[in-house]
Motif scaffolding. Structure first.
Motif, short mmCIF file in Angstrom:
data_model
loop_
_atom_site.label_atom_id
_atom_site.label_comp_id
_atom_site.label_asym_id
_atom_site.label_seq_id
_atom_site.Cartn_x
_atom_site.Cartn_y
_atom_site.Cartn_z
N ILE A 145 28.63 -10.84 -78.15
CA ILE A 145 29.58 -12.14 -78.71
C ILE A 145 31.03 -11.94 -78.76
CG2 ILE A 145 29.84 -14.10 -79.98
CD1 ILE A 145 27.29 -14.17 -78.24
N LEU A 146 31.30 -10.78 -79.66
CA LEU A 146 32.50 -10.34 -79.95
C LEU A 146 33.08 -9.87 -78.74
CD1 LEU A 146 31.97 -8.48 -83.57
CD2 LEU A 146 33.07 -10.30 -83.14
N ARG A 147 32.42 -9.13 -77.69
CA ARG A 147 33.15 -8.77 -76.58
C ARG A 147 33.58 -9.97 -75.89
NH1 ARG A 147 30.35 -4.51 -73.13
NH2 ARG A 147 32.19 -4.85 -72.11
N ALA A 148 32.69 -10.97 -75.62
CA ALA A 148 33.03 -12.06 -74.97
C ALA A 148 34.15 -13.13 -75.60
CB ALA A 148 31.73 -12.98 -74.66
N PHE A 149 34.29 -12.84 -76.73
CA PHE A 149 35.26 -13.65 -77.45
C PHE A 149 36.68 -12.87 -77.46
CE2 PHE A 149 37.97 -14.05 -81.35
CZ PHE A 149 38.03 -15.17 -81.72
N SER A 150 36.53 -11.53 -77.33
CA SER A 150 37.83 -10.71 -77.16
C SER A 150 38.37 -11.13 -75.83
CB SER A 150 37.75 -9.20 -77.52
OG SER A 150 36.64 -8.74 -76.64
N ASN A 151 37.37 -11.09 -74.76
CA ASN A 151 37.86 -11.32 -73.34
C ASN A 151 38.33 -12.73 -73.35
OD1 ASN A 151 37.15 -9.05 -72.44
ND2 ASN A 151 36.13 -9.97 -70.85
N GLY A 152 38.09 -13.75 -74.19
CA GLY A 152 38.30 -15.07 -73.94
C GLY A 152 39.72 -15.38 -74.62
N THR A 153 40.02 -14.57 -75.63
CA THR A 153 41.33 -14.78 -76.25
C THR A 153 42.64 -14.46 -75.53
OG1 THR A 153 41.15 -12.57 -76.98
CG2 THR A 153 40.28 -14.06 -78.79
N SER A 154 42.38 -14.09 -74.24
CA SER A 154 43.34 -14.01 -73.27
C SER A 154 44.17 -15.45 -73.18
CB SER A 154 42.92 -13.24 -71.91
OG SER A 154 42.03 -14.13 -71.28
N ALA A 155 43.44 -16.34 -73.40
CA ALA A 155 43.76 -17.71 -73.24
C ALA A 155 45.12 -17.97 -74.21
CB ALA A 155 42.58 -18.76 -73.72
N VAL A 156 45.04 -17.42 -75.30
CA VAL A 156 46.16 -17.77 -76.40
C VAL A 156 47.20 -16.74 -76.22
CG1 VAL A 156 44.51 -18.45 -78.08
CG2 VAL A 156 45.30 -16.15 -78.07
N THR A 157 47.29 -15.91 -75.27
CA THR A 157 48.45 -15.06 -74.88
C THR A 157 49.47 -15.96 -74.48
OG1 THR A 157 47.58 -14.23 -72.83
CG2 THR A 157 47.15 -13.00 -74.69
N GLY A 158 50.80 -15.69 -74.75
CA GLY A 158 51.92 -16.62 -74.21
C GLY A 158 52.19 -17.47 -75.22
N VAL A 159 51.39 -17.64 -76.09
CA VAL A 159 51.83 -18.53 -77.41
C VAL A 159 53.23 -18.30 -78.10
CG1 VAL A 159 51.17 -19.52 -79.41
CG2 VAL A 159 49.60 -19.58 -77.72
N GLU A 160 53.49 -17.24 -77.93
CA GLU A 160 54.70 -16.34 -78.64
C GLU A 160 55.85 -16.54 -78.03
OE1 GLU A 160 53.95 -13.49 -75.73
OE2 GLU A 160 52.56 -14.48 -76.94
N ALA A 161 55.84 -16.91 -76.63
CA ALA A 161 56.92 -16.79 -75.51
C ALA A 161 57.93 -17.93 -76.18
CB ALA A 161 56.31 -17.15 -74.33
N ILE A 162 57.77 -18.95 -76.52
CA ILE A 162 58.65 -20.09 -76.99
C ILE A 162 59.44 -19.62 -78.01
CG2 ILE A 162 58.74 -22.37 -77.54
CD1 ILE A 162 56.40 -23.39 -75.91
N SER A 163 58.91 -18.87 -78.96
CA SER A 163 59.61 -18.61 -80.14
C SER A 163 60.42 -17.34 -79.68
CB SER A 163 58.58 -17.98 -81.48
OG SER A 163 58.06 -16.84 -80.86
N ASN A 164 60.03 -16.64 -78.53
CA ASN A 164 61.06 -15.59 -78.21
C ASN A 164 62.37 -16.03 -77.70
OD1 ASN A 164 59.50 -13.58 -79.27
ND2 ASN A 164 58.20 -13.32 -77.44
N GLY A 165 62.07 -17.27 -76.90
CA GLY A 165 63.06 -17.59 -76.07
C GLY A 165 63.76 -18.99 -76.41
N THR A 166 63.72 -19.04 -77.78
CA THR A 166 64.19 -20.46 -78.44
C THR A 166 65.70 -20.78 -78.08
OG1 THR A 166 62.99 -20.05 -80.31
CG2 THR A 166 64.66 -21.73 -80.48
N THR A 167 66.59 -19.75 -77.68
CA THR A 167 67.90 -19.91 -77.49
C THR A 167 68.03 -20.58 -75.95
OG1 THR A 167 68.06 -17.62 -76.61
CG2 THR A 167 69.00 -17.89 -78.79
N ALA A 168 67.01 -20.62 -75.19
CA ALA A 168 67.21 -21.06 -73.85
C ALA A 168 67.32 -22.75 -74.00
CB ALA A 168 66.11 -20.68 -73.10
N PHE A 169 66.71 -23.14 -74.97
CA PHE A 169 66.58 -24.86 -75.27
C PHE A 169 67.99 -25.20 -75.63
CE2 PHE A 169 62.29 -23.22 -75.35
CZ PHE A 169 61.35 -24.34 -74.78
N LYS A 170 68.17 -26.61 -75.25
CA LYS A 170 69.06 -27.38 -75.56
C LYS A 170 68.99 -27.80 -77.04
CE LYS A 170 69.67 -29.87 -71.06
NZ LYS A 170 69.69 -31.08 -70.51
N GLU A 171 70.27 -27.94 -77.81
CA GLU A 171 70.35 -28.20 -78.91
C GLU A 171 69.74 -29.77 -79.15
OE1 GLU A 171 71.02 -26.54 -81.46
OE2 GLU A 171 72.26 -24.91 -80.67
#
Length: 655
Positions: free
Chosen positions: A239-265
């Protein structure tokens, strides 16, 4: 050209009235943009969702499948565990969303985990976060492109042998679009992103309606079950192995915080709202797809994806709606690489500004994007696609461990930041490493939420490392410290260079006592005489040097030099082995031994320059060779004197 005079300094400001001329570069990526246009290249929430959320949203196309691949080890009956696992992943997504929403508002200048760790946990933690994130961005491109190719292969199996070539071409396509600039790439990806969301809502909506009415059924003609291992019972470790595979779904959540400067004020508000939109869509689709995959008894397979099986079951075959879903999924998976192309160059530029990566990565190209970082990302990701043969299952074990390490460091750093804010008095402010800390009444809640996020992601990272270690996660575990060591080595070089170039405790250098010029001549002609005239402007201490390979030609040269050499001494270096560089180096080394302090030697090399670039390839580049060999010698200058010989190509045509 505007000329400004200020404090004895002249500043020339270019004011081009005409647009730059078109060439192959401008045709591919567009005309160059002036620096003043940078504020106008920012994006709003709708475009921001397409640019920064495509990675996270696209993971719904393979996260469920990667969970079920592991559960398949225990047989089809184990697939029922997919839904509870998906619930756990959505809960993790909620924790991360809350945490990164706080990061966005605390650090409106972007940088994500790297900046948070640097400001709160120190440089070493920041380098670990930077290495983990940069690795994750590279793998994001490889995984998303490979998954997109898998969707194409599901619809057109005859393309299976060409999946690697298709993947590399897709990387090249996304690279080209990103080189055109943030706004243009965002507009280009907005339609595919929203088309994917629309088609997935239609697919899961149709599937759920048919399930509720009892007409859904199970997948017809499913692919064969691909057993990666011998059948095993359902265990907690499985179950842990399956969960770790499925957590690939949340990768990318951090991208917006890395690129905040790309947004308008106001950039923090716009970025935060975009993050919430992304998380709601991602969590809803992940739960719906997983639920339907279990109900139709979908089979995880390399030959046909879960999305393909779900779409043809929901729509009753491979009709137009099925093809629409496959096309939308394929495009979003290819476009998902855009998130990495938006994040990797920005993050690498931040690390380079701190002196831990080559300074060239801070350079903005003609379209105001970090073009060198974009190209570097494309090359490395393409190599991974070739090495792992565009297999998502083989790439996934490398994928999420790095990003969860960065998640952990970011949340731990934020928890420490809120604790510091809680120690301040009302109205008090302190500046710590460029970040302003203020008293915050909700600091306890924020500290607990970020602390919970750090603990959760740390546990997931450990689970991932343990369960995926033998499947390839060991590569990332070893690679991360190696990257950090590389960062430190680059920083050490820049620091030592700065020390050597520093003017602190530096006395004024003494005057040059002697300046000698060595004029290299291969023949006596207009080019060598032009170089001699130039040498006369530098010094009267001139020695002409000729490397003799052919005695007869050397004798002719000596006679001509007596006529045209203007009394300058000529030295003949005999070369019995017909080499040019070695005799010259021996001669210069002999000069070095007899050279006095504060003496400079300038080696002058005449060079023919033809107007047609193809003609230049017919002439030896002696100056380039000498620079490579002699560049490390102190007190030695190598100067190339060009002699334009006219348009030889047109004259040759006339003849």
């Amino acid at each position: 050209m505007n000329i400004e005079e200020k404090n004895g300094t002249t500043v020339l400001r270019r004011t081009p009235e005409k647009k730059p001329p078109k060439n192959i570069g401008t045709w591919l990526i567009g005309r160059p943009l002036p620096t003043a246009d940078a504020p106008h290249q920012t994006i709003g929430k709708a475009i921001g969702l397409a640019v920064f959320a495509s990675d996270a949203l696209s993971s719904t196309a393979y996260a469920t499948q990667e969970m079920m691949v592991i559960l398949a080890i225990a047989g089809m009956s184990a697939m029922n565990y997919s839904v509870p696992i998906a619930v756990g992943i959505v809960a993790l997504l909620g924790i991360l969303t809350l945490s990164y929403e706080q990061v966005i508002h605390a650090y409106p200048n972007g940088g994500g985990a790297y900046i948070v760790a640097r400001d709160n946990l120190g440089d070493m933690a920041a380098l670990v976060a930077g290495a983990a994130l940069l690795t994750d961005y590279i793998l994001t491109v490889s995984v998303s492109i490979s998954s997109g190719v898998a969707q194409i292969v599901s619809a057109f199996p005859e393309l299976f042998p060409w999946r690697v070539e298709v993947g590399v071409l897709a990387v090249a396509f996304v690279t080209l679009i990103n080189l055109r600039g943030v706004r243009e790439s965002g507009k280009a990806f907005a339609i595919p992103t929203y088309f994917f969301v629309l088609m997935m809502v239609a697919t899961v909506g149709t599937g759920l309606i048919r399930y509720l009415t009892g007409s859904l059924g199970v997948v017809q003609n499913p692919p064969e079950m691909e057993m990666l291992h011998a059948a095993q019972p359902v265990t907690f470790f499985l179950i842990l192995r399956a969960f770790s595979n499925g957590t690939s779904a949340v990768t990318g959540v951090e991208a917006i915080s890395n690129g905040t400067t790309a947004f308008k004020e106001p950039r923090s508000r716009n970025a935060g709202i975009t993050l919430i939109w992304m998380s709601v869509i991602l969590g809803t689709l992940l739960m719906a797809i997983t639920f339907l995959a279990v109900q139709i008894q979908a089979v995880p397979s390399e030959t046909e994806t879960i999305i393909s099986q779900m779409a043809r079951t929901a729509f009753g075959g491979r009709g137009i709606l099925y093809l629409g879903t496959i096309v939308a999924t394929t495009v979003i998976l290819v476009m998902a690489a855009n998130t990495a192309f938006a994040g990797f160059p920005r993050l690498s530029a931040l690390v380079a500004e701190d002196g831990y990566l080559p300074r060239q990565l801070t350079y903005r190209g003609s379209r105001l994007v970090y073009s060198r970082g974009i190209v570097a990302l494309a090359v490395i990701a393409s190599l991974l696609i070739v090495i792992f043969q565009a297999s998502v299952t083989n790439l996934i074990p490398l994928y999420a461990i790095g990003v969860f390490l960065s998640f952990t460091l970011a949340q731990a750093g934020m928890a420490l930041r809120w604790w510091k804010c809680g120690q301040l008095k009302p109205g008090q402010e302190i500046v710590e490493r460029g970040s302003v800390l203020r008293e915050d009444r909700a600091w306890q809640f924020k500290m607990i939420s970020n602390g919970l996020g750090a603990l959760t992601t740390f546990i997931v990272m450990i689970v991932f490392a343990v369960t995926k270690f033998t499947d390839g996660a060991w590569i990332v575990i070893i690679l991360t410290p190696l990257l950090v060591m590389g960062f430190l080595s680059i920083h050490r070089h820049y620091r030592r260079l700065a020390e050597r170039l520093s003017l602190e405790h530096f006395g004024a250098p003494g005057p040059i006592q002697r300046h000698r010029a060595i004029l290299l001549i291969g023949g006596v002609h207009r080019g060598s005489l032009a170089a001699l005239r130039y040498a006369r402007t530098l010094t009267d201490d001139i020695t002409a040097v000729h490397v003799s390979i052919d005695p007869e030609e050397t004798a002719k040269l000596q006679r001509k030099w007596e006529t045209w050499g203007d009394g300058v001494r000529l030295v003949i270096l005999d070369s019995p082995f017909r080499t040019f560089v070695e005799p010259l180096i021996e001669y210069i080394e002999d000069l070095d031994q007899r050279r006095r302090p504060n003496e400079v030697v300038t080696v002058i090399v005449p060079q023919f320059i033809a107007r047609h670039w193809m003609s230049n390839g017919l002439h030896a580049r002696a100056a380039d060779t000498l620079r490579r060999v002699l560049i490390n010698r102190e007190g030695l200058v190598i100067t190339e004197v060009p002699y334009q010989v006219g348009d030889l190509a047109s004259e040759e045509k006339k003849e």
